[in-house]
Design a protein around this motif. Structure first.
Motif, PDB file in Angstrom:
ATOM      1  N   ILE A  30       1.118  -6.591  -3.182  1.00  0.00           N
ATOM      2  CA  ILE A  30       0.616  -7.697  -3.985  1.00  0.00           C
ATOM      3  C   ILE A  30      -0.389  -8.551  -3.223  1.00  0.00           C
ATOM      4  O   ILE A  30      -0.624  -8.346  -2.049  1.00  0.00           O
ATOM      5  CB  ILE A  30       1.769  -8.589  -4.502  1.00  0.00           C
ATOM      6  N   GLN A  31      -0.954  -9.507  -3.941  1.00  0.00           N
ATOM      7  CA  GLN A  31      -1.905 -10.443  -3.338  1.00  0.00           C
ATOM      8  C   GLN A  31      -1.279 -11.063  -2.100  1.00  0.00           C
ATOM      9  O   GLN A  31      -0.108 -11.351  -2.084  1.00  0.00           O
ATOM     10  CB  GLN A  31      -2.215 -11.566  -4.326  1.00  0.00           C
ATOM     11  N   ILE A  71      -0.277  -9.877   0.253  1.00  0.00           N
ATOM     12  CA  ILE A  71       0.613  -8.877   0.848  1.00  0.00           C
ATOM     13  C   ILE A  71       2.074  -9.310   0.976  1.00  0.00           C
ATOM     14  O   ILE A  71       2.975  -8.543   0.743  1.00  0.00           O
ATOM     15  CB  ILE A  71       0.098  -8.410   2.235  1.00  0.00           C
ATOM     16  N   ALA A  72       2.315 -10.586   1.320  1.00  0.00           N
ATOM     17  CA  ALA A  72       3.695 -11.070   1.392  1.00  0.00           C
ATOM     18  C   ALA A  72       4.591 -10.181   2.257  1.00  0.00           C
ATOM     19  O   ALA A  72       5.628  -9.706   1.825  1.00  0.00           O
ATOM     20  CB  ALA A  72       4.287 -11.207  -0.013  1.00  0.00           C
ATOM     21  N   LEU A  73       4.190  -9.968   3.474  1.00  0.00           N
ATOM     22  CA  LEU A  73       5.086  -9.303   4.418  1.00  0.00           C
ATOM     23  C   LEU A  73       6.242 -10.252   4.691  1.00  0.00           C
ATOM     24  O   LEU A  73       6.095 -11.463   4.551  1.00  0.00           O
ATOM     25  CB  LEU A  73       4.346  -9.006   5.732  1.00  0.00           C
ATOM     26  N   PHE A  74       7.391  -9.703   5.087  1.00  0.00           N
ATOM     27  CA  PHE A  74       8.543 -10.551   5.360  1.00  0.00           C
ATOM     28  C   PHE A  74       8.379 -11.173   6.751  1.00  0.00           C
ATOM     29  O   PHE A  74       8.389 -10.454   7.746  1.00  0.00           O
ATOM     30  CB  PHE A  74       9.829  -9.744   5.251  1.00  0.00           C
ATOM     31  N   PRO A  75       8.227 -12.496   6.822  1.00  0.00           N
ATOM     32  CA  PRO A  75       7.863 -13.136   8.085  1.00  0.00           C
ATOM     33  C   PRO A  75       8.932 -13.037   9.164  1.00  0.00           C
ATOM     34  O   PRO A  75       8.632 -13.135  10.347  1.00  0.00           O
ATOM     35  CB  PRO A  75       7.627 -14.599   7.700  1.00  0.00           C
ATOM     36  N   TYR A  78       4.556  -0.902  -3.869  1.00  0.00           N
ATOM     37  CA  TYR A  78       4.081  -2.146  -4.475  1.00  0.00           C
ATOM     38  C   TYR A  78       3.400  -3.025  -3.429  1.00  0.00           C
ATOM     39  O   TYR A  78       4.002  -3.369  -2.422  1.00  0.00           O
ATOM     40  CB  TYR A  78       5.280  -2.877  -5.097  1.00  0.00           C
ATOM     41  N   ARG A 136       3.833  -0.149   4.184  1.00  0.00           N
ATOM     42  CA  ARG A 136       5.149  -0.475   3.626  1.00  0.00           C
ATOM     43  C   ARG A 136       5.321   0.149   2.241  1.00  0.00           C
ATOM     44  O   ARG A 136       6.377   0.664   1.904  1.00  0.00           O
ATOM     45  CB  ARG A 136       5.308  -1.997   3.548  1.00  0.00           C
TER      46      ARG A 136
END
Lengths: 220, 318
Positions: free
Chosen positions: B84-85, B87-91, B82, B150
């Motif tokens: 998404i826009q 990307i929303a990597l875990f900071p 998955y 990922r």
């Protein structure tokens, strides 16, 4: 100058007395802080996960926070009597607000997209809390913890009004026996204690903020 | 083989006010399906139904032949990549931890996780030194690559992508698209890709789905979509942009008439690289005022290119 000299002399002459009170103060605050941290964190998490509960709980905690401490002490003496127990209850009740509110805000303000991508990849609710939400919320939670700790140490100073130990005993004695040096000596120690702990926690907050957000600055 | 099947799926937030209406559509294994349409057409909703992020009211969705209602949702999601826009990597996690996130959920051994992260960072073309860094230290394009890595970590059969390249600049986007296309060819994953960029949809998709107001307007190969729209909406939506994009992604060597070296005609002098787009080819034809071009491959001339070849290709594609 004379006054400050008198205070200094007082510390010297009655050092054992002040050390005992300081230790008592630290002990009382520590127990209160521990209880607040556990209850506050738990309630904060619960209302962040069940948003319907958030409004009523936060309103209630806010309301309690607005009760003047002297009034609350008075009420508690009537219910739980004089002594450390009443003092502890009062400290806990006051300290809950910053802890609950910061935990709640920290968790709910995490970027929706981060949550969505975590859930979309098959994260369970428990894993979401432990692996994503709590780590990301940590800086704000620590900020709330810091406010609470300083507040509790300061408020502990007036807990002696209802018979609790701690540096409030010195302040109280100074007032009742018209001995201003004693009052100031007690107050100064409370202030030093609060400032000292605040500095340490401020450092801790900065470190976690840096680790989690990549910058020591507060993000508005 | 059919891997995802929408069976008359409908959804409404308010009674009878359908945001998704009677979706009936199937996706074959290994396809690269691009979902396209104006904003609010339901393409993202359709995507999120596949991994159960958005529930539906009527119909059914089958993944690998099994109804989504019968799947253990957590297990299913771990088997679907998955992206998404943004990307929303875990900071708060290093790139390595980000990439191996699903493996961590699956409680795969640490050492295996580390190896897999290395494999994947190689695959998406980043240096291994990035594994120890944090997302904030990466550029937009690099983050996208990590996002793709990922999504591929647990070797999922299906990868869902929701406008993943929306937030990067044009040049980076072109490069990422090219890489994505290569990855798809190489890994043979089934990819469902939401975009509002017609060019992107045509460039990447082996199949396109055009949506409007919660319904599928037309679905098919890009040739079908561009050259035989079966309704006004498709025609209007794709317009010349679709046509342009189609010719822009088609390479000369895909369409030209192959000829043996010996039979190369002497009359043709003008040449074009086989990897150039058909659009460039047409431009060259017009510029030079010729009917044919010799196509250059790795070992000299490999064929001949003319307008006739394009017509043939489009006919075959349909």
């Amino acid at each position: 100058m004379n006054f400050i000299g008198n205070v200094a002399r007082l510390y010297q002459e009655r050092s054992e007395f002040f050390i005992r009170l300081t230790l008592e103060h630290i002990y009382l605050s520590f127990i209160a802080i521990l209880i607040i941290a556990i209850i506050g964190l738990t309630i904060g998490i619960v209302i962040a996960k069940n948003r319907r509960l958030a409004d009523p709980v936060l309103s209630l905690v806010n309301f309690i926070y607005t009760i003047p401490s002297i009034a609350l002490f008075g009420i508690l003496v009537a219910i739980t009597g004089i002594g450390n127990r009443s003092a502890l209850i009062a400290l806990v009740v006051y300290g809950l607000l910053p802890m609950i509110r910061n935990t709640y805000v920290a968790i709910t303000e995490i970027d929706e997209l981060i949550i969505e991508s975590a859930v979309g990849m098959g994260t369970t609710q428990k894993q979401l809390l432990i692996k994503i939400q709590l780590p990301l919320a940590l800086p704000v939670i620590i900020a709330g913890f810091r406010i609470m700790v300083v507040m509790t140490i300061a408020l502990g100073g007036i807990a002696s009004f209802i018979g609790a130990g701690g540096l409030g005993v010195a302040i109280w004695r100074g007032i009742t026996t018209s001995f201003p040096e004693m009052t100031v000596a007690g107050s100064l120690l409370v202030a030093f204690l609060a400032i000292f702990v605040d500095l340490i926690l401020g450092l801790l907050e900065k470190i976690t903020r840096k680790k989690v957000l990549g910058t020591a600055e507060k993000l508005s | 083989m059919e891997i995802i099947r929408f069976r008359n799926v409908s959804k409404a937030y308010i009674l009878e006010d359908w945001v998704i209406h009677q979706l009936d559509f199937s996706i074959e294994k290994g396809e690269f399906v691009t979902l396209i349409g104006p904003s609010g057409c339901g393409k993202t909703t359709m995507l999120k139904m596949i991994n159960g992020l958005i529930p539906f009211d009527r119909g059914d969705i089958l993944i690998n032949g099994q109804s989504i209602r019968e799947w253990d949702m957590i297990r299913l999601r771990r088997q679907i990549g998955y992206v998404i826009q943004q990307i929303a990597l875990f900071p708060h996690m290093t790139i390595e931890k980000n990439i191996s996130y699903v493996l961590d959920l699956l409680k795969v051994e640490r050492e295996t996780q580390r190896k897999r992260s290395e494999e994947l960072i190689d695959l998406v073309g980043l240096e291994r030194s990035y594994l120890k860094r944090y997302p904030r230290e990466l550029s937009g394009g690099q983050k996208q690559r990590v996002g793709v890595a990922r999504a591929l970590a647990a070797d999922p059969e299906i990868v869902l992508m929701d406008e993943p390249f929306g937030a990067v600049d044009d040049i980076t986007r072109k490069i990422l698209q090219k890489e994505m296309k290569q990855l798809h060819k190489m890994l043979e994953k089934t990819i469902v890709f939401v975009t509002h960029d017609i060019e992107e949809a045509i460039h990447l998709g082996t199949k396109m789905v055009l949506m409007d107001q919660g319904e599928i307007v037309q679905a098919g190969t890009k040739e079908e979509m561009v050259f035989s729209p079966n309704n006004e909406f498709t025609k209007r939506f794709l317009e010349s942009k679709g046509f342009n994009a189609y010719l822009g992604q088609l390479t000369i060597k895909e369409v030209c008439t192959l000829v043996k070296q010996k039979k190369v005609s002497d009359e043709i002098i003008e040449t074009i690289d086989g990897d150039a787009s058909v659009l460039e080819g047409i431009r060259r034809l017009i510029e030079k005022g010729v009917k044919h071009l010799n196509v250059i491959g790795n070992n000299g001339i490999i064929g001949r290119f003319s307008l006739e070849d394009i017509k043939e290709k489009i006919k075959k594609g349909e």
